[in-house]
Write a protein that holds these residues in place. Sequence first.
Motif, PDB file in Angstrom:
ATOM      1  N   SER A   1     -27.963 -59.474  90.194  1.00 43.99           N
ATOM      2  CA  SER A   1     -28.789 -58.921  89.147  1.00 43.99           C
ATOM      3  C   SER A   1     -30.053 -58.560  89.628  1.00 43.99           C
ATOM      4  O   SER A   1     -30.456 -57.469  89.051  1.00 43.99           O
TER       5      SER A   1
ATOM      6  N   PRO B   1     -18.279 -71.620  94.400  1.00 42.61           N
ATOM      7  CA  PRO B   1     -18.223 -71.245  93.132  1.00 42.61           C
ATOM      8  C   PRO B   1     -18.145 -69.666  92.815  1.00 42.61           C
ATOM      9  O   PRO B   1     -17.474 -69.200  92.050  1.00 42.61           O
TER      10      PRO B   1
ATOM     11  N   HIS C   1     -24.498 -64.555  90.892  1.00 45.66           N
ATOM     12  CA  HIS C   1     -24.844 -63.465  89.795  1.00 45.66           C
ATOM     13  C   HIS C   1     -26.193 -63.110  89.331  1.00 45.66           C
ATOM     14  O   HIS C   1     -26.602 -62.011  89.300  1.00 45.66           O
ATOM     15  N   ASP C   2     -26.932 -64.194  89.778  1.00 47.69           N
ATOM     16  CA  ASP C   2     -28.628 -64.048  89.834  1.00 47.69           C
ATOM     17  C   ASP C   2     -28.850 -63.117  90.737  1.00 47.69           C
ATOM     18  O   ASP C   2     -29.535 -62.267  90.646  1.00 47.69           O
TER      19      ASP C   2
ATOM     20  N   MET D   1     -34.755 -57.114  84.136  1.00 43.80           N
ATOM     21  CA  MET D   1     -34.020 -58.193  84.301  1.00 43.80           C
ATOM     22  C   MET D   1     -34.624 -59.280  85.374  1.00 43.80           C
ATOM     23  O   MET D   1     -34.676 -60.287  85.255  1.00 43.80           O
TER      24      MET D   1
ATOM     25  N   ASP E   1     -30.118 -71.271  97.091  1.00 40.18           N
ATOM     26  CA  ASP E   1     -29.423 -71.673  95.911  1.00 40.18           C
ATOM     27  C   ASP E   1     -29.408 -71.048  94.601  1.00 40.18           C
ATOM     28  O   ASP E   1     -29.314 -71.242  93.533  1.00 40.18           O
ATOM     29  N   ILE E   2     -29.375 -69.528  95.410  1.00 38.99           N
ATOM     30  CA  ILE E   2     -29.444 -68.609  94.119  1.00 38.99           C
ATOM     31  C   ILE E   2     -28.085 -68.348  93.686  1.00 38.99           C
ATOM     32  O   ILE E   2     -27.170 -67.896  94.683  1.00 38.99           O
ATOM     33  N   HIS E   3     -27.703 -68.216  92.582  1.00 35.02           N
ATOM     34  CA  HIS E   3     -26.286 -68.020  92.350  1.00 35.02           C
ATOM     35  C   HIS E   3     -25.858 -66.745  92.409  1.00 35.02           C
ATOM     36  O   HIS E   3     -26.818 -65.755  92.190  1.00 35.02           O
TER      37      HIS E   3
ATOM     38  N   ARG F   1     -25.420 -59.666  81.174  1.00 40.48           N
ATOM     39  CA  ARG F   1     -25.764 -61.300  81.277  1.00 40.48           C
ATOM     40  C   ARG F   1     -25.746 -61.971  80.165  1.00 40.48           C
ATOM     41  O   ARG F   1     -25.738 -63.396  80.218  1.00 40.48           O
TER      42      ARG F   1
ATOM     43  N   TYR G   1     -33.242 -74.618  85.905  1.00 49.80           N
ATOM     44  CA  TYR G   1     -32.285 -74.364  86.739  1.00 49.80           C
ATOM     45  C   TYR G   1     -32.125 -75.387  87.929  1.00 49.80           C
ATOM     46  O   TYR G   1     -30.995 -76.026  87.982  1.00 49.80           O
TER      47      TYR G   1
ATOM     48  N   TYR H   1     -36.548 -63.953  85.353  1.00 46.51           N
ATOM     49  CA  TYR H   1     -36.495 -65.367  86.378  1.00 46.51           C
ATOM     50  C   TYR H   1     -38.040 -65.823  86.450  1.00 46.51           C
ATOM     51  O   TYR H   1     -38.538 -65.838  87.427  1.00 46.51           O
TER      52      TYR H   1
END
Lengths: 415, 137
Positions: free
Chosen positions: A357, A383, A353-354, B1, A349-351, B104, B13, B5
């Motif tokens: 990064s 997506p 973009h994440d 970065m 479930d990691i998007h 971001r 999330y 998280y």
Amino acid sequence: MIATADLRAHQIARDFPLLRQPTSRGKRLAYLDSAATSQKPQAVIDALVHYYTHDNANIHRGVYELAERATDAFEEARAKVASFINAAEPAEIVWTRNTTEAINLVSFTWGLANLGRGDAIVCSQLEHHSNLVPWQLLAAKTGAELRFIGVDGDGLHMLDDLDAKLRNVKLVALSHVSNTLGTIAPLDSIVPRAHAAGALVLVDGAQSVPHFPVDVRALDVDFFAASGHKMCGPTGIGFLYAKRRLLETMPPFLTGGDMIREVGYETSSFNEIPWKFEAGTSNVAAAIALGAAVDYLASVGMDWVADHERRLTAYALRRLAAFEPRGLVIYGPPRTVDRSGVISFNFADIHAHDLASILDTEGVCVRAGHHCTMPLMEKMGWPATARASFYLYNTEEDVDQLAFALEKAATIFRL
Amino acid sequence: MDDFYKEYILDHYRNPRNFGQLESPDATFEDLNPLCGDRIRFDLSVGPDGRVSDVRFSGKGCAISQASASMLSESLKGATLAEVARLGQDSVLENVGIGISPARMKCAMLGLKVAKSAALGTLARWPDEEGAEPQST
């Protein structure tokens, strides 16, 4: 054998100064975004510097030695590109800014002159926006109908109903290689049937000509568009290949200087091909440097580039498959013979973009998003995806670094 | 970065607060970040006292955009629409902490931009660009 090939890629990587540059965090750079743009070998950088240091003058009209030298280098680069894709003659290569401009050239000239109500344009469902939006606008302007060759869940073209799709078709416009999934279009099956149906065929070669040998006459395509910056050349230069008889009958695109033969106050006549389509001063330095890029690729050998990328893609698919129990999903054709060196994926479930990064913090450059194929993403229900893409300078070490960074992402997201 | 998280970001999330849509919101707005396709909608209900009485957000996107919107949604109740419209980038950055890379920043700001747009009834500017010199074109 594999070790030998990887050793050669390590040697090739030394020709690319940017790849020696560590990240701001001191990480080794693993550049896995060559489908977006390639890095440049020293020979190409040198060609740019040499041109501006020694040969810079405006081309075609100058009568002095310097201008002749610039003109000769510019036209020599055109001949190199023609030979690289096996065009019949240099006059069949028109310089453009990039693939997008080359496709727009065809749309605005041949397209507006030849399409009308009752005609059809056929694309596939995996086109990059650059080979879709121009045809949408052309269809809207001319009343032509836009149809799509479907792709299945693996991103493979579905040709069952091709003959029905080809009814009243005037143009078939296809990506040679999907920039999102790496799918290689089955041109051998499609081109003869398109021609039999009375259509011309345009191929978007942005993702093919940098990565494997392309012979436009063997493919028998009518138009072929590509970008220099994806094939070790500079930005701001690309080209359109078209058969001579087509270029000769097509009206001009942009108009003004250099593309004319004779100009009066009321009317003008136009230059011969290819210059009829090159209004204003071209990106002379970039064209010459693209010639150097083509020399570089030819010296390495495009057969080797293709073999190396196939091996590396197979290796990467194996390394990525090890993450599948933790939710990594690989998209695109399952068989490596159907795909080029592009791998799209998502991790649990990691998007995307994440994920990109986090990979970036380990020096790994991947793309994340819709890759300019929004209709395909919508159709597939993704997506966004992360995308790793390979080139001649990538090595197993780059793939290992990607796997290491994926472990870090798994730790951060507690997978 | 990667410091960004944190546990509570991942929690927002994976378990977004006030997630969903209101049946008849008094203010609503939806927008997307064209750079990445992330999409967020904010629905606001306003009570007789002129203050936000209920809030929902919906959408899809990365952890940064979704967690930022989730945390923002928790802070909107009780504010007037004029106050929501005036919120600046700090209202998000205070929640999500520091460490967002420039690339971001738009992800973090999308929810706030949409909430402000709902309150204004028209598309708001990017909160991280407010106060900057207008670009001459």
